[in-house]
Design a protein around this motif. Sequence first.
Motif, PDB file in Angstrom:
ATOM      1  N   ASP A   1       1.607  -3.318  -4.440  1.00 55.49           N
ATOM      2  CA  ASP A   1       0.809  -4.400  -3.857  1.00 55.49           C
ATOM      3  C   ASP A   1       1.449  -5.770  -4.090  1.00 55.49           C
ATOM      4  O   ASP A   1       0.763  -6.782  -4.156  1.00 55.49           O
TER       5      ASP A   1
ATOM      6  N   LEU B   1       0.129   1.903  -7.135  1.00 50.04           N
ATOM      7  CA  LEU B   1      -0.016   1.327  -5.798  1.00 50.04           C
ATOM      8  C   LEU B   1       0.881   0.103  -5.702  1.00 50.04           C
ATOM      9  O   LEU B   1       0.802  -0.806  -6.538  1.00 50.04           O
TER      10      LEU B   1
ATOM     11  N   ASN C   1       0.796  -1.230   0.000  1.00 49.22           N
ATOM     12  CA  ASN C   1       0.000   0.000   0.000  1.00 49.22           C
ATOM     13  C   ASN C   1       0.829   1.280   0.000  1.00 49.22           C
ATOM     14  O   ASN C   1       0.265   2.369   0.153  1.00 49.22           O
TER      15      ASN C   1
ATOM     16  N   ARG D   1       3.344   7.988   1.547  1.00 48.63           N
ATOM     17  CA  ARG D   1       2.561   7.248   2.535  1.00 48.63           C
ATOM     18  C   ARG D   1       1.502   8.194   3.100  1.00 48.63           C
ATOM     19  O   ARG D   1       1.728   8.864   4.101  1.00 48.63           O
TER      20      ARG D   1
ATOM     21  N   SER E   1      -7.124   6.962   1.287  1.00 46.31           N
ATOM     22  CA  SER E   1      -6.590   5.635   1.014  1.00 46.31           C
ATOM     23  C   SER E   1      -5.489   5.730  -0.046  1.00 46.31           C
ATOM     24  O   SER E   1      -5.529   6.603  -0.932  1.00 46.31           O
ATOM     25  N   PRO E   2      -4.480   4.863   0.032  1.00 43.56           N
ATOM     26  CA  PRO E   2      -3.407   4.894  -0.969  1.00 43.56           C
ATOM     27  C   PRO E   2      -3.924   4.760  -2.397  1.00 43.56           C
ATOM     28  O   PRO E   2      -3.443   5.452  -3.305  1.00 43.56           O
ATOM     29  N   LYS E   3      -4.898   3.876  -2.608  1.00 42.33           N
ATOM     30  CA  LYS E   3      -5.438   3.710  -3.961  1.00 42.33           C
ATOM     31  C   LYS E   3      -6.106   4.986  -4.445  1.00 42.33           C
ATOM     32  O   LYS E   3      -5.975   5.387  -5.615  1.00 42.33           O
TER      33      LYS E   3
END
Length: 236
Positions: A130, A128, A111, A145, A150-152
Motif C-alpha cells: 500500500d 498488503l 493492493n 493478485r 479482497s487483497p487484505k
Amino acid sequence: MFVRENFPIFNKSSLVKISTSHSLRCDAKQFEKRFDDLDELLAKGEIVYLGQLLPEPIVKGTQPTYIEENDGVPVINTLSIQKMKINKKDCRYISEDDYLNLTENRKLKINDVLLTMDGGTSIGKPVLFDLEGEFTVDSHVAILRPVGISPKALVYLLSSPIGQLQFQKAESGASGQTSVTEEDLRRFKFPSKMLEEIDLIVEQMDEKMQKVNRIRKKLDKREEKIWEEFTMETLS
C-alpha cells in the motif's frame, strides 16, 4: 508419502495419499498430528482451494543487481516484510534503468499481496502493498493478485493459523533452504464458510491489529529510551 499434483486425490485410508503426477515427496512431517487435525477440521464442510482465487500465474521477482546508494528503486525482500508490515528501511535498491527493464507484472501496484516463498523461517509472511512510488520484489517474494476476495482478506487468510499450518506442511528442501512452490500454494484449502464471512472478520481484525500496533510503537519507544539510559550510564 505425499505426491504433488494440481489438486490432491485421497483414498479412504488416512495413511495413503495418492496422485498421478511425476513429482514425489516423501516426508514424515506430513503425518504429524497437527496436520491430521487440520485435515479433519477442513473435512467437516465445503472448502475453497486458494488456486481458485488466483486465476493468473504467480509472479516472483528477479535476483537484482543492487546499488549502494539509496536513491534508486526499493526492492522488497524477506527481511523488509515483518508482521504484515513493509519496513522500507530494510529494502535494498536497484537502479532506475534496471527497474524500467522489468516486465510490468514485476512492478508493484497498490493492493498487490506480497508473500515470502522460501528461506526457512521466512516462509509464509504475507503483506498488503500500500505504498506510493516505484517498488519491486526480489526472487524470494511472490506477487499475488487475487480475484473473488479482497487483497487484505487474502493477507489475513494466509496469516491465520489455518494458513500458517499449511505453509509448515508444504515447505520442503534442505535445512535453511526450504521453500513452498506455486503448486503447493494453489492447493491450500480454507473453509467456504470462512470466506463467506471474511470481510466482516477482516474489519474486526483490522481494528484489533491497529490497537496492537499502537501499543507496540509505545513499547518500542520505551525500549529505545531504556537503551539510551543504559548507554549514558555506562559512559558516565
